[in-house]
Structure formats: C-alpha cells, structure tokens
Design an enzyme around this catalytic site. Structure first.
Site, PDB file in Angstrom:
ATOM      1  N   HIS A  82       0.841  -1.246   0.040  1.00 39.20           N
ATOM      2  CA  HIS A  82       0.078   0.048   0.009  1.00 39.20           C
ATOM      3  C   HIS A  82       0.949   1.299   0.113  1.00 39.20           C
ATOM      4  O   HIS A  82       0.657   2.397  -0.538  1.00 39.20           O
ATOM      5  CB  HIS A  82      -1.093   0.040   1.210  1.00 39.20           C
ATOM      6  N   HIS A 116       5.278   6.458   7.282  1.00 45.74           N
ATOM      7  CA  HIS A 116       4.866   6.102   5.986  1.00 45.74           C
ATOM      8  C   HIS A 116       4.497   7.248   5.403  1.00 45.74           C
ATOM      9  O   HIS A 116       4.004   8.265   6.076  1.00 45.74           O
ATOM     10  CB  HIS A 116       3.667   4.940   6.058  1.00 45.74           C
ATOM     11  N   HIS A 118       1.899   9.295   2.203  1.00 46.14           N
ATOM     12  CA  HIS A 118       0.779   9.168   1.157  1.00 46.14           C
ATOM     13  C   HIS A 118       1.117  10.046   0.212  1.00 46.14           C
ATOM     14  O   HIS A 118       1.384  11.100   0.237  1.00 46.14           O
ATOM     15  CB  HIS A 118      -0.405   9.343   1.798  1.00 46.14           C
ATOM     16  N   GLU A 128      -3.541  13.511   2.739  1.00 37.06           N
ATOM     17  CA  GLU A 128      -4.868  12.851   3.283  1.00 37.06           C
ATOM     18  C   GLU A 128      -5.557  13.910   3.878  1.00 37.06           C
ATOM     19  O   GLU A 128      -6.883  14.018   3.622  1.00 37.06           O
ATOM     20  CB  GLU A 128      -4.392  11.738   4.250  1.00 37.06           C
ATOM     21  N   HIS A 141       3.350  10.251   7.809  1.00 36.47           N
ATOM     22  CA  HIS A 141       2.741   9.974   9.164  1.00 36.47           C
ATOM     23  C   HIS A 141       3.485   9.025   9.813  1.00 36.47           C
ATOM     24  O   HIS A 141       4.013   8.184   9.622  1.00 36.47           O
ATOM     25  CB  HIS A 141       1.241   9.259   8.732  1.00 36.47           C
ATOM     26  N   THR A 225      -7.145   5.623   9.090  1.00 37.20           N
ATOM     27  CA  THR A 225      -7.632   6.130   7.934  1.00 37.20           C
ATOM     28  C   THR A 225      -7.923   4.770   6.813  1.00 37.20           C
ATOM     29  O   THR A 225      -7.938   4.917   5.591  1.00 37.20           O
ATOM     30  CB  THR A 225      -7.071   7.296   7.204  1.00 37.20           C
ATOM     31  N   THR A 226      -7.399   3.609   7.391  1.00 37.77           N
ATOM     32  CA  THR A 226      -7.788   2.535   6.408  1.00 37.77           C
ATOM     33  C   THR A 226      -8.351   1.175   7.385  1.00 37.77           C
ATOM     34  O   THR A 226      -8.179   1.446   8.511  1.00 37.77           O
ATOM     35  CB  THR A 226      -6.373   1.974   5.867  1.00 37.77           C
TER      36      THR A 226
HETATM   37 ZN   LIG Z   1      -1.144   7.349   6.986  1.00 43.49          ZN
END
Ligand SMILES: [Zn+2]
Length: 264
Positions: A82, A116, A118, A128, A141, A225-226
């Site tokens: 991901h 990680h 995004h 995000e 994040h 958020t996942t």
């Molecule tokens: Zn994140």
C-alpha cells in the site's frame, strides 16, 4: 471543523490489517471498506478537511513534545503493498523516540513504531488531510503507540492507544538531501517481494521533518484511515510543510509493489 472524508491512512505494520481485501480501486476502495470493516462507516473517521478558520488552535493544549527525535538509529525501508514504511531496527523499546504533551492525555508517552507516506499521481493531489480545502502533494505519518499498554498490537485495540504526527510535503526547487537515503533505499526495493527490508544507514526522525520543529499544529481525535478504521488515534497535523523536490516526488511515484503494480 468541517469533516469531509477523503482518502485513507495506512498504519504500516498494524497486524490486524489484511492487505488483500482492501485498496484504493473502485471495487475495493474507501466507499466499500465498510462492507468488511463496519467501523469504517462510523462517525469519527479520518482524515478531515482541516479548517484553519474554525479549528481549535493547538496552543491551548500546549506544545507537543518529542523525546529522542534527534537520535540516530539504524533504519530500514520496505513497502507493504500500500505504501512504504521507514522503521528502526535493533532499538530497545525504551529507547524509541516518543511524543507527549500537547493534546495527548497528560502524563502519557507515545512511542514511535513506524512512519509512512501518502502521495498522489501528480503534485496537485496526494495528502490525506486538507488545509481549508488545499491538498498537498504528499503527507507523512509518524505512528506512535501509548506506552501505558504492553506493546503496539495491544495499544492498537484501545480507544486511546495511538497517536499520529502528520506533516504535509510541498514542492520545492531544491532537493531535500535528508530524504536522499530514504528514496535511494526505496529504489532498491524494485524486484523484491512486499515486506522486503533495505537498510538505509543511520537516520533521525528530526532530519525528515521541518526545520521549525514542533511548529503550530491542529489536533483532533479520529481514526485509522484504512481498515479496520478503528477510532483510537490522537491526530496531530502540523501546519509548516516539509520541502521536497518534484524530482524526488517523481521517484516516489515510480515505486512498485511486489506484483509490479504502482504504489499510490
Ligand atoms: Zn497514513
């Protein structure tokens, strides 16, 4: 604070997450996550469009403080299908960097586990959170767990278990040399399966953040958020963006997962 729900944040190594049954495609994206993960349809979901004009200012809660953010540790990068993650290896649990203070529960310390990123398909999108509608090309994040619990997996089950520090990235004319080891390491992941680790030498968290350090930030209580979208995250989103060059973002956008599909 407005609450338009956007994309999703992945907490890199959360053991609850099965990477195979969700993603960002029409058939498995955020709209249908709630079919397998009912919490994803509930109220306090992240991320948000953070409204600078109505949000609670962070200074009322005091400064978010860090411990060990300038300490160098042996770091590795990998990708999990991901996103990519940066972690430290062979660090005793009580020597991991920590955050405390600010809007976090008084007296409780949150230990760093992984970070990680995004990003989007181009520099007009990718973050995000949004700031009063504005979307940045990327958002980093840093995930922490509440050390009043025995370990990260245990904390991830608790309503006050996690804290994330989020920083926006913005395009700069200059290369961010502090990101060079991370990006060089990521490019070495090509051809390897998911979860393959590449050593990137010594790294401090502070080197990847803004020079202003603990600048102004907005905070709220939200969710992963996942999937499984658990509503147990103290979010701290910093307003001062990190500079990165378009060339560096292009390298990040070139990353592929273990099946040679774009990570995005
Ligand atoms: Zn994140």
């Amino acid at each position: 604070m407005s609450s338009s729900i956007l994309f999703a944040c992945f907490l890199g190594s959360l053991p609850l997450v099965l990477s195979s049954d969700w993603g960002y495609l029409p058939e498995n994206g955020p709209v249908v996550w709630g079919q397998h993960y009912p919490t994803c349809n509930e109220f306090a979901q992240s991320p948000l469009d953070l409204d600078l004009f109505t949000a609670e200012p962070s200074y009322g809660a005091g400064e978010l403080k860090t411990i060990g953010y300038r300490t160098l540790h042996n770091a590795t990068v990998n990708q999990n299908g991901h996103t990519f993650t940066v972690s430290f290896k062979n660090v005793p649990e009580d020597e991991h960097p920590m955050i405390h203070g600010g809007s976090l529960p008084p007296g409780e310390k949150f230990s760093f586990v992984t970070l990680h990123l995004h990003w989007g398909s181009d520099s007009s999108r990718g973050s995000e959170h949004r700031l009063t509608g504005y979307e940045f090309p990327a958002e980093i994040h840093l995930v922490h767990w509440n050390t009043k619990y025995p370990d990260f997996p245990s904390a991830a089950q608790e309503s006050d278990g996690l804290a994330v520090a989020g920083f926006f990235l913005q395009v700069s004319n200059q290369t961010n040399v502090n990101y060079a080891p991370v990006i060089d390491g990521l490019l070495k992941l090509a051809g390897h399966p998911d979860h393959f680790d590449v050593d990137i030498g010594h790294l401090s968290l502070h080197s990847l953040l803004t020079t202003k350090g603990a600048a102004d930030h907005l905070h709220y209580k939200g969710s992963l958020t996942t999937p499984p979208c658990t509503e147990n995250v103290f979010w701290n989103v910093f307003l001062d963006p990190i500079n990165i060059s378009e060339e560096q973002l292009i390298k990040i956008r070139s990353l592929r997962d273990g099946h040679n599909q774009p990570l995005r």
